[in-house]
Design a protein around this motif. Structure first.
Motif, PDB file in Angstrom:
ATOM      1  N   LEU A  31       0.819  -1.204   0.000  1.00  0.00           N
ATOM      2  CA  LEU A  31       0.000   0.000   0.000  1.00  0.00           C
ATOM      3  C   LEU A  31       0.854   1.255   0.000  1.00  0.00           C
ATOM      4  O   LEU A  31       1.942   1.280   0.587  1.00  0.00           O
ATOM      5  N   GLU A  79      -3.704   3.448  -0.841  1.00  0.00           N
ATOM      6  CA  GLU A  79      -4.019   2.852  -2.137  1.00  0.00           C
ATOM      7  C   GLU A  79      -3.071   1.686  -2.419  1.00  0.00           C
ATOM      8  O   GLU A  79      -1.929   1.664  -1.952  1.00  0.00           O
ATOM      9  N   HIS A 104      -7.493  -2.512 -10.549  1.00  0.00           N
ATOM     10  CA  HIS A 104      -6.070  -2.625 -10.189  1.00  0.00           C
ATOM     11  C   HIS A 104      -5.529  -3.942 -10.727  1.00  0.00           C
ATOM     12  O   HIS A 104      -6.296  -4.805 -11.191  1.00  0.00           O
TER      13      HIS A 104
END
Length: 472
Positions: A362, A367, A424
């Motif tokens: 992260l 994120e 992602h």
């Protein structure tokens, strides 16, 4: 208590020190001890080995070493020689394919498997579906693996529908290569008692865990030797009950599997030796002697390995969870895989999980950092790890909570399209320990992650990673 493994690392993995490579991808492939290569090279230099499909002196020598290798495999896994035999294959996947293509599925059959399984087991559903059999999945828990009671209920329900006289197959991955779960081998016994034939995928389990076929008695078990001790690649095995082999119906034959073929015509007489009926073409007779040496070596270190790996995995998890970004104080790593419920303290103890850490990395705002960036950054610091779904889509789906996205898949969808839908890159960062792992390896991984916690270092790596993407 594990000083023997330190000695092995110092004497047989000198190349790691010379190259300064930190290898933490043992689930992808074990690193070979150097003495195995030297021992095998010496054997090949002094032996004349011929194709096993002959009666010459060189061929008889090859056959003798092949027989020794079969016996060694049976002995290592405590498989009763009067009940089991060994079919040599190219790898564990090829061993599982042998079962899938020859299993006598019918329209009344069921193929039951766990969602947290390797693709080699998922692939068998193609054979089952082609013959009209039902394919039934046992769902994974959020951390992978299965719930035993739910699994038993599904097996019993399917057995009632199929009937005890039909040919149904239950397949189990002994250890997940992504969620770190050890699935309950006792499910094999439950399934067998309900009339199922049973197949154990032990490719990820065998390298670090004691397996006794005297106790669990699956109809067949698949292994790859390079995952157990690194050398040679290209050789696996199906350790299989002779009675089960006789029930399989091979859809074709090849050189070495038959003794008589009518041409033109349709008459075929299979080889007299049962295992030869399933070994297509010529076995890898030059490499089989190395399997004997590898299993002897691994048997000496196996009692100490779970204790060593338990300590290293605990150290890695504890320290990785404590690393935070220097600006925001947010965690750098979110570990998704299953943790062991106990620390081992004695030689000979068996762990209830593997030695895998699957995680996502992260950024300072929480994120998810792209897996490809993490892999690139690790390579800058000479760390070999792996990213992705590890050929285990069910396990990855469980860890990443992607079941709703999985349900929306359509025929022909590409990885890029799925990642765009999810938002992602798919998969995790996997760190896996094994035979030669030591404290330096896990310490180096921790120090690498601490570097990613530094804003300046991470920014520099990010810019360099973007440059590499532009040139592709």
């Amino acid at each position: 208590m594990t000083w023997l493994l330190d000695g092995l690392r110092e004497t047989d993995y000198t190349r790691l020190l010379k190259t300064k490579e930190v290898y933490v991808d043992y689930m992808g492939g074990c690193l070979y001890p150097e003495h195995l290569v030297h021992l095998h090279a010496g054997f090949l230099s002094s032996s004349v080995l011929g194709n096993t499909h002959s009666a010459s002196n060189s061929s008889m020598l090859s056959l003798a070493h092949a027989k020794e290798a079969r016996n060694m495999v049976l002995s290592f896994f405590r498989a009763p020689a009067d009940e089991y035999t060994v079919v040599f294959t190219a790898n564990a996947s090829a061993a599982m394919k042998l079962v899938g293509e020859a299993f006598p599925f019918t329209g009344a059959s069921s193929y039951v498997l766990c969602a947290d399984s390797h693709n080699s087991l998922h692939g068998i559903r193609q054979y089952a579906a082609e013959r009209g059999a039902r394919v039934i999945y046992i769902p994974a828990t959020p951390q992978g693996g299965v719930d035993f009671d739910d699994s038993e209920a599904i097996l019993r329900k399917s057995a009632l529908v199929s009937g005890s006289s039909t040919s149904s197959l239950f397949a189990l991955t002994g250890q997940s290569n992504i969620t770190n779960s050890k699935l309950p081998l006792s499910l094999l016994t439950v399934a067998s008692s309900l009339g199922y034939s049973t197949l154990l995928d032990a490719a990820a389990l065998a390298p670090t865990s004691y397996i006794s076929l005297e106790d669990i008695r699956p109809d067949a078990m698949a292994v790859s030797f390079y995952k157990m001790f690194g050398y040679p690649t290209g050789v696996g095995a199906l350790v299989v009950k002779k009675s089960f082999l006789r029930r399989l119906q091979r859809p074709w034959f090849a050189g070495g599997t038959v003794s008589i073929v009518q041409v033109p015509g349709s008459v075929v007489t299979r080889s007299y030796e049962l295992h030869e009926q399933f070994e297509d073409g010529t076995i890898n007779y030059l490499s089989l002697p190395a399997i004997v040496d590898g299993l002897r070596m691994l048997s000496a270190y196996m009692p100490f390995l779970p204790l060593r790996l338990s300590a290293l995995t605990h150290y890695a998890i504890t320290n990785l969870k404590s690393i935070v970004h220097d600006g925001s104080g947010r965690s750098v790593v979110r570990i998704l895989s299953r943790h062991s419920s106990k620390r081992l303290h004695f030689v000979g103890e068996q762990a209830d999980t593997g030695s895998i850490i699957s995680a996502i990395f992260l950024g300072p705002d929480g994120e998810m950092l792209p897996n490809s960036f993490v892999e690139y950054a690790a390579s800058v610091y000479n760390i070999s790890l792996r990213t992705g779904c590890m050929c285990n889509p069910g396990g990855a789906t469980a860890l990443l909570n992607l079941q709703e996205d999985m349900d929306k898949l359509y025929s022909g969808i590409t990885l890029h399209e799925l990642e765009r839908c999810v938002g992602h890159e798919l998969g995790v960062v996997r760190i896996s320990l094994g035979l030669a792992s030591n404290f330096w390896d896990v310490w180096s991984v921790v120090k690498f992650v601490e570097k990613l916690a530094s804003g300046s270092t991470r920014t520099d790596l990010w810019e360099r990673w973007l440059e590499t993407h532009k040139t592709r």
